[in-house]
Design an enzyme around this catalytic site. Sequence first.
Site, PDB file in Angstrom:
ATOM      1  N   SER A 126       0.791  -1.214   0.000  1.00 12.93           N
ATOM      2  CA  SER A 126       0.000   0.000   0.000  1.00 12.93           C
ATOM      3  C   SER A 126       0.837   1.284   0.000  1.00 12.93           C
ATOM      4  O   SER A 126       0.606   2.205   0.784  1.00 12.93           O
ATOM      5  CB  SER A 126      -0.989   0.013   1.166  1.00 12.93           C
ATOM      6  OG  SER A 126      -2.105   0.755   0.774  1.00 12.93           O
ATOM      7  N   ASP A 172      -6.763   0.184   3.551  1.00 15.08           N
ATOM      8  CA  ASP A 172      -5.390   0.648   3.352  1.00 15.08           C
ATOM      9  C   ASP A 172      -5.165   2.044   3.917  1.00 15.08           C
ATOM     10  O   ASP A 172      -4.236   2.248   4.700  1.00 15.08           O
ATOM     11  CB  ASP A 172      -5.010   0.598   1.871  1.00 15.08           C
ATOM     12  CG  ASP A 172      -4.995  -0.822   1.332  1.00 15.08           C
ATOM     13  OD1 ASP A 172      -5.128  -1.759   2.130  1.00 15.08           O
ATOM     14  OD2 ASP A 172      -4.849  -0.978   0.109  1.00 15.08           O
TER      15      ASP A 172
END
Length: 372
Positions: A126, A172
């Site tokens: 991420s 995320d």
Amino acid sequence: MNERASAPTFEELFGRAPEVHATAPGRVNLMGEHTDYNDGYVLPTAIPQRTRVDLARRDDGTAQVWSADVESGPTPSRYVLGEEARGRGFLDYVQGVTRALREQGIVLPGFDARIASEVPVGAGLSSSAALSVALLRALRLAFGLPLDDVRIALLGQRAENDLVGAPVGVMDPMASSLATSGSALFLDTRSLAYEIVPIPAAIELVVIDSGVPHSHATGSYRARRAECARACALLGVASLRDLTLADLDRGAPALPELLLRRARHVLTENARVLAVVAALRSGDIAALPPLFAASHASMRDDFEVSVPAVDRLVALADAEPDVVGARLTGGGFGGAVVILVQRGRGGAVAARVAGAYEASSGVPPRVLVPVA
Ligand code: ADP
Ligand code: MG
């Protein structure tokens, strides 16, 4: 930050010093896979690698942005605030952030920004959320914006959904904005209720990328989402979160066997998130190995998102005496394995598992955590 020595400084790029800087980490998910789009639970933690944004204000309505990780020349990319448009590579993430702010009534007068990241880009850790959260933090500091950490996460998600066009969930950016290394973020993706759960000091984190590219990941991810939606439709619920395992047993005759397995993964995975949270809270490390093993088996057999190389990597990790638990992390079809290891053993275990994997598969893995 491990930057190449020749990378231009903020002063060289913009002819003045930065006014503020901010950072945000990448993340890895400890438990709760394919639960986020089913209104379920997730349990990510922050990795040690972070993205840094140095920033100074402008007042001419433009943004000038340079990244050490994608730009080769010394010329920043530039756009006019309010005229954000898709199709400019990494700049779309930055444009997504400023457009999302504008939609909330926050109009920026302009800024210069320099980005540099330790988070491997595109490795499933991420980097995209680390970038948007670090940028939003820097903008909050520079302009005194009234944004709390949850709002920053939601703006980061909006930036990626809207301008970049990636249908990412809220996990995320929430992980990047709220988790720290050494603690996990227990997040209910339905209500956004969350709790920071310390990871017992006896455990450390290892993440190894299998080196298997996510070749069919996008189409297969869509297929899994569609299968979950179909299971809901056949069972007459809005979301798999509305079901218990007992409901699923009762509804089983209405479901084709494949959809039953898909739904069973989601329900049992939600239960495993709750069980891991309870184990972390009470320091019950002995409860973790069977939960990690069951999660991997469920992804492999019921949800069918693993691949043989990843199964092998997990098996090699499980054969190590200092490993507490290992499982596929992320969407699957390749990608990385998250491993919990007795503290102090992470580097040695990672090297041994990666070496054995490479010898048996011929595919070079990449140890992402701990950082060499
Ligand atoms: P992941 O988030 O798993 O690393 P994504 O494909 O979601 O992978 O995001 C990667 C993209 O995010 C990159 O292609 C780039 O456009 C952008 N990005 C992430 N980190 C940076 C960075 N440090 N500098 C510039 N762009 C970045
Ligand atoms: Mg991403």
